[in-house]
Design a protein around this motif. Sequence first.
Motif, PDB file in Angstrom:
ATOM      1  N   SER A  30      20.584   0.681 -16.939  1.00  0.00           N
ATOM      2  CA  SER A  30      19.689   0.957 -15.806  1.00  0.00           C
ATOM      3  C   SER A  30      19.157   2.386 -15.811  1.00  0.00           C
ATOM      4  O   SER A  30      18.256   2.716 -15.037  1.00  0.00           O
ATOM      5  N   THR A  41      17.400   2.958 -11.449  1.00  0.00           N
ATOM      6  CA  THR A  41      17.118   1.548 -11.744  1.00  0.00           C
ATOM      7  C   THR A  41      15.670   1.223 -11.460  1.00  0.00           C
ATOM      8  O   THR A  41      15.001   0.539 -12.252  1.00  0.00           O
ATOM      9  N   VAL A  71      18.527  -9.576 -13.731  1.00  0.00           N
ATOM     10  CA  VAL A  71      19.099  -8.363 -13.157  1.00  0.00           C
ATOM     11  C   VAL A  71      20.314  -8.734 -12.319  1.00  0.00           C
ATOM     12  O   VAL A  71      20.247  -9.623 -11.463  1.00  0.00           O
TER      13      VAL A  71
END
Length: 226
Positions: free
Chosen positions: A96, A15, A33
């Motif tokens: 991600s 990520t 996010v």
Amino acid sequence: MVDIIVLSWNTLDITSDSLYALCEYTDSLRLIVLDNGSEDGTYEWLDDFGSGGKIQNKHPMVLLRNEKNVGYTKGVNQCLRVSLESEPEAIVLLNSDAFVTQGWKEAMLAAMEPDVGIVGPKVLSTNEIGFIESAGDTWIVPRPWYGCQNISHESLSVEEPFVLSRNCCAHRSGWEQLEDWNKQEDIDVATFATVMLNPKMVREIGLLDEQFIIYFSDTEYSMRAK
């Protein structure tokens, strides 16, 4: 401005690399996010990333957190609701573990014509250089696929077990990257590993169907968009 939606769940290393690449190769974006109940320090890193100046005040960031993993579609829908509170030029769903490259946003926006609802890119494999991970899906029917025998949806117009193939010729998974793949064409299904959505379309047809916890949510949504 383009909204970029990223979900994370115990994927700190990939990520962080994905977000660094996103900020390096993208101008004028807002990050939304969602951490889906990570226990590996992902949320703490994201909080520091967004508030500690690591994005150099270049991009605004909205950070959401769930106490437990609610699944992909519910998580995406949480973020879509936040995005639709404003008027983004486009909405991007980015895995991600996906890494954008120079010019990605401009190329996808160029394909987002007024009557286009979904734009999917050519996704290259990070494991085998020069090979394609995805370039959209198409249908192969009929052949029962046991993982979806009990799923039905009115937009699919089926009551019996069905199959929606993710490994047919138009998916091109594992195919060598050839010049004739470098063209724009209509597809049946856009793979949501990385996809750009037209906000107008999302407002018209709604959010992802949460009965599809993760797999086939992109298939159903693409069918509904058509």
